[in-house]
Structures are given as structure tokens and as C-alpha cells.
Design an enzyme around this catalytic site. Structure first.
Site, PDB file in Angstrom:
ATOM      1  N   ASN A  33     -37.560  34.876  49.101  1.00  0.00           N
ATOM      2  CA  ASN A  33     -38.782  34.230  49.565  1.00  0.00           C
ATOM      3  C   ASN A  33     -39.929  35.153  49.155  1.00  0.00           C
ATOM      4  O   ASN A  33     -40.189  36.155  49.811  1.00  0.00           O
ATOM      5  CB  ASN A  33     -38.692  34.063  51.094  1.00  0.00           C
ATOM      6  N   GLU A  35     -34.160  27.726  58.255  1.00  0.00           N
ATOM      7  CA  GLU A  35     -34.545  27.340  56.899  1.00  0.00           C
ATOM      8  C   GLU A  35     -33.698  28.073  55.862  1.00  0.00           C
ATOM      9  O   GLU A  35     -33.342  27.522  54.833  1.00  0.00           O
ATOM     10  CB  GLU A  35     -36.040  27.634  56.678  1.00  0.00           C
ATOM     11  N   HIS A  78     -43.032  22.590  55.629  1.00  0.00           N
ATOM     12  CA  HIS A  78     -41.936  22.880  56.577  1.00  0.00           C
ATOM     13  C   HIS A  78     -40.787  21.897  56.391  1.00  0.00           C
ATOM     14  O   HIS A  78     -39.991  21.666  57.309  1.00  0.00           O
ATOM     15  CB  HIS A  78     -42.387  22.764  58.059  1.00  0.00           C
ATOM     16  N   ARG A 134     -54.923  28.398  61.771  1.00  0.00           N
ATOM     17  CA  ARG A 134     -55.461  27.244  61.023  1.00  0.00           C
ATOM     18  C   ARG A 134     -56.026  26.211  61.992  1.00  0.00           C
ATOM     19  O   ARG A 134     -55.473  26.001  63.075  1.00  0.00           O
ATOM     20  CB  ARG A 134     -54.370  26.579  60.182  1.00  0.00           C
ATOM     21  N   ARG A 165     -37.226  30.063  47.779  1.00  0.00           N
ATOM     22  CA  ARG A 165     -38.075  29.177  48.554  1.00  0.00           C
ATOM     23  C   ARG A 165     -39.346  28.939  47.747  1.00  0.00           C
ATOM     24  O   ARG A 165     -40.006  29.891  47.325  1.00  0.00           O
ATOM     25  CB  ARG A 165     -38.429  29.854  49.874  1.00  0.00           C
TER      26      ARG A 165
END
Ligand code: ADP
Length: 415
Positions: A9, A387, A179, A238, A90
Site C-alpha cells: 500500500n 481490506e 472504500h 474532510r 492497493r
């Protein structure tokens, strides 16, 4: 003997990796190389319950890959780099190209490069990670697992914005959602849990980044993040959905550039913008000691979640098999889950099992289960996301197909 698989990742200045033994799905070691390109770069390795930190100047992702391989060899996690039989990456954005994970070849890499404009913060690091691995191990299958892929089944009325149509056809402006690897993992887990394929779910992935997914008949029907991860729920830093006119207005009012405002909306807004803290544990502590801003920020996050639960309940015509909470806040915050379920309780006839809810949290080592009562109209679950397992699973499956000569290249072209 088992085969070794690497999961990578890569961020703009970091590279996370984990090495697994397959098919046992046993993690051997994981590492985190940080501040790549800075003179205070360092990395940590975790294995056998140990954590080691080392300082080393690491200027590029290629250097980071070299360090990673050197550590894997030096510590005998692998005897030779040929022990590694597959590498999963990823990747943030698959645009409209990919609705599933793919073997990385030249076309795929070109497409990931073409999508830099939609993932400017993530894709350069991810591409550097892929190319560095290709240089060292050109013959090992490398697989891209996209955060957007699961959401490619959304109908057009879910993913279009009401802006000039050419913005979509010529500039790719649409909702992609993110996601996806987590939402897919939860969907697969719930299919098993509920014993049916055509599940209707409302998934709440509430971590620092947060998004929800409306799953209809086992597929993504709608999601809260948009062209970028900025849209939808109130998040750690955010803003989530806001009136887009705010951008021009605040540029003029505060004499800021569009780029500066964009950075503020991504990094200085959300819970942090309202209450000065983005870690939910800190925020809960502040709220408990009476801090009004912290209480407000938590209420705003909760309201943004209940708003989308209501929308997705209607989109599923009331046929909801389960509402699922996952990710750091969803898995751990007993009070957030209780407040949300209580807020929708009368409208949707959902009832919280207080005791079950209070017993589930990662720190209590009771990580998943049902938190609604037996007479609740809709079941509510907590399910820890994974994940990395999904990336590993897809990488392993594709590499096995290649090994057995069963591999067929799939590519979904945009319409
Ligand atoms: P990301 O993957 O987006 O970085 P995570 O899924 O790891 O985010 O979630 C991080 C969030 O989870 C943080 O806001 C953190 O405060 C919150 N969190 C972790 N543990 C707890 C806890 N025990 N109670 C409440 N919130 C928690």
C-alpha cells in the site's frame, strides 16, 4: 510448503507492506516505511509480537522497495526473492476501467497513469511502488486492487451529477465511490452471516475517512463518496457534502486560491474544523467534559450518517437485511452506534440491544456481532473490516489462475 505473497500500500511518501504465507493466510511480517523523500525517513517492522524502528535516509520508492527486500532476506522471512509468488497493490482509482481486481500489465499501468488526474495525491506513489516491484521482480504476477471497483455496479441515476453532460463524457466527472474493498469485504461477510446471496445492506464504514454503501441484491447501488473521497459524510478532516458555492465565496472572502481551499476542505475541515480534534477518542473525551464544539462535531457526524441511512432505506424500499457498522469508529465507539440507532429507532422500528452494543469493541476483544434486539425490524451488526485480506485473496486467486493457465484478462471499458 506454503507460498509467500506481498501486499503493498504505497502512499505519496510512504510504503506499507505485509508478507503472508498462503494458502494459510498467515501474516509473517508487516512494515511501514515513512517520510520517503525526506532526510528524517524511517521504517518499522512488526513480527512475532516485536516492533523494530530504524532510521534510514530513503529518497525514493525504489529505495523503499530495496530496503523492504533487504529486511525480508536479512531476517529470513524469505530465503530468496523468488519465494514471493504474487504481489497485491492497493490502488485508489480504477475510474470506469475496472470493476474488479486485475493483473497488472502495460495497459493496466497506462490506465492507472491516465487516472493520476483523479487521484493526484495517491497515484504517483502507487505507480512508483508498482514500477519498483516490476523492476526487481519482472516475472512475478502483480495485481491491482482498486478502491473504486466495487462501486462500478451503481446505476447511472446514482452516479451522475446534474452538471453539463459533457463534463461526464469528456472529463470523467461522476461519482466513483471509495472504500470499495472494505464495502465488498463486509458484503461478502454478511452474505455468509445471513446465509443468502442477494443481501440488501446499509454499510457504515466510519473511520478517519468515512463512507456508506447501499448494497442492493448483493451489489453496490449507491455510496456517499463521489468523484473524490471528499464527498458524503462528515469525516475526521474532510468536510463531506457542502454547497459547492462556498468554494468561490470563501476564495474571495479570505483571499485564498482554489488549491488552498481544496486542501482546507480535505485536511482542516470535518471534526477537526469544527472541534479542533479529529481523533474520535479525543473528541468523545472532550464532549464528556462538556466541550460544546466537540458535542456539535459528533452530532454533525451522526446526523450525516442518519441522513444517508434514511435515503438508502428508501432506495431499498424498506427491504433492509442489515445495517452494519465497521472501521475504527464504527467498530469501537459504543456511544456513536447507540446514538445513531436511537435516532432512527422510531422512524424505522429498529431497537438497540444495549448490552450487546456495550460489549462490542476492539479494545474489549469482542469485535463483532448483532447489536439489535430480536424484535427489531432491521438487524444491526458490528463487523470488523479487513481490506488487506481482500487484496490478498484477489492476488492469490489471480496468481493461482495464472499458475493453472486459467487466467482470462478482463477489462471493462468506460461507456
Ligand atoms: P482510517 O483507516 O481512515 O485512518 P480507522 O478506520 O483506523 O481510520 O479509524 C480511525 C478512527 O477510529 C479515529 O478517529 C479513532 O479515534 C477512532 N477510534 C479508534 N479506537 C476508538 C475507540 N476505542 N473509541 C472511539 N473511537 C475510536
Amino acid at each position: 510448503m506454503g507460498e509467500k505473497f506481498l501486499i503493498i500500500n504505497a502512499g505519496s511518501s510512504s510504503l506499507k507492506f505485509s508478507l503472508y504465507d498462503m494458502p494459510e493466510t498467515k501474516e509473517i511480517v508487516n512494515g511501514y516505511i515513512e517520510k520517503i523523500g525526506n532526510d528524517d525517513s524511517f521504517y518499522t517492522l512488526k513480527y512475532d509480537g516485536k516492533k523494530l524502528e530504524k532510521k534510514r535516509i530513503i529518497m525514493t520508492h525504489t529505495d523503499a522497495v530495496q530496503i523492504m527486500l533487504m529486511e525480508l532476506l536479512k531476517n529470513n522471512f524469505i530465503n530468496d526473492i523468488t519465494d514471493i509468488k504474487g504481489i497485491g497493490h492497493r490502488v485508489l482509482h480504477g475510474g470506469e476501467f475496472y470493476s474488479e481486481s486485475v493483473l497488472i500489465d502495460k495497459d493496466v499501468l497506462d490506465n492507472i497513469k491516465a487516472l493520476i488526474k483523479l487521484g493526484p495525491l495517491h497515484h504517483p506513489g502507487e505507480i512508483a511502488g508498482i514500477e519498483s516491484m516490476q523492476n526487481v521482480m519482472p516475472n512475478v504476477p502483480q495485481v491491482a486492487v482498486f478502491d473504486t471497483a466495487f462501486h462500478q455496479t451503481m446505476p447511472k441515476e446514482s452516479y451522475m451529477y446534474a452538471v453539463p453532460y459533457e463534463w461526464y463524457t469528456e472529463n470523467g466527472v461522476r461519482k466513483y465511490g471509495f472504500h470499495g474493498t472494505s464495502h465488498k469485504y463486509i458484503t461478502e461477510t454478511m452474505k455468509k452471516q445471513l446465509g443468502k446471496e442477494n443481501v440488501n445492506l446499509i454499510i457504515c464504514h466510519i473511520g478517519s475517512g468515512a463512507s456508506m454503501c447501499c448494497v442492493k441484491n448483493g451489489k453496490c447501488y449507491n455510496t456517499t463518496m463521489g468523484l473524490t473521497p471528499l464527498d458524503g459524510l462528515v469525516m475526521g478532516t474532510r468536510c463531506g457534502t457542502i454547497d459547492s458555492s462556498i468554494i468561490e465565496y470563501i476564495c474571495k472572502e479570505r483571499n485564498l486560491s482554489i488549491e488552498e481551499v481544496n486542501t482546507i476542505l480535505n485536511k482542516k475541515s470535518g471534526l477537526l474544523g469544527i472541534a479542533g480534534k479529529n481523533d474520535f477518542r479525543d473528541l468523545e473525551q472532550l464532549a464528556n467534559s462538556g466541550d460544546e464544539r466537540a458535542k456539535l462535531a459528533i452530532k454533525m457526524l451522526q446526523n450525516s450518517i442518519t441522513k444517508f441511512i434514511a435515503q438508502y432505506y428508501v432506495e431499498l424500499e424498506g427491504n433492509v437485511d442489515a445495517i452494519v457498522f465497521t472501521a475504527g469508529i464504527g467498530e469501537n465507539s459504543i456511544s456513536l452506534r447507540a446514538n445513531i440507532v436511537n435516532a432512527i429507532s422510531n422512524a424505522l422500528d429498529i431497537k438497540l440491544n444495549k448490552e450487546a452494543n456495550s460489549n462490542i469493541a476492539r479494545f474489549k476483544e469482542n469485535q463483532n456481532g448483532l447489536i439489535s434486539t430480536n424484535d427489531s425490524k432491521i438487524k444491526v451488526f458490528v463487523v470488523p473490516t479487513n481490506e488487506e485480506y481482500m487484496i490478498l485473496k484477489d492476488t492469490y486467486e489471480i496468481s493461482q489462475k495464472i499458475k493453472n493457465n486459467e487466467f482470462v484478462k478482463t477489462l471493462k471499458k468506460g461507456n
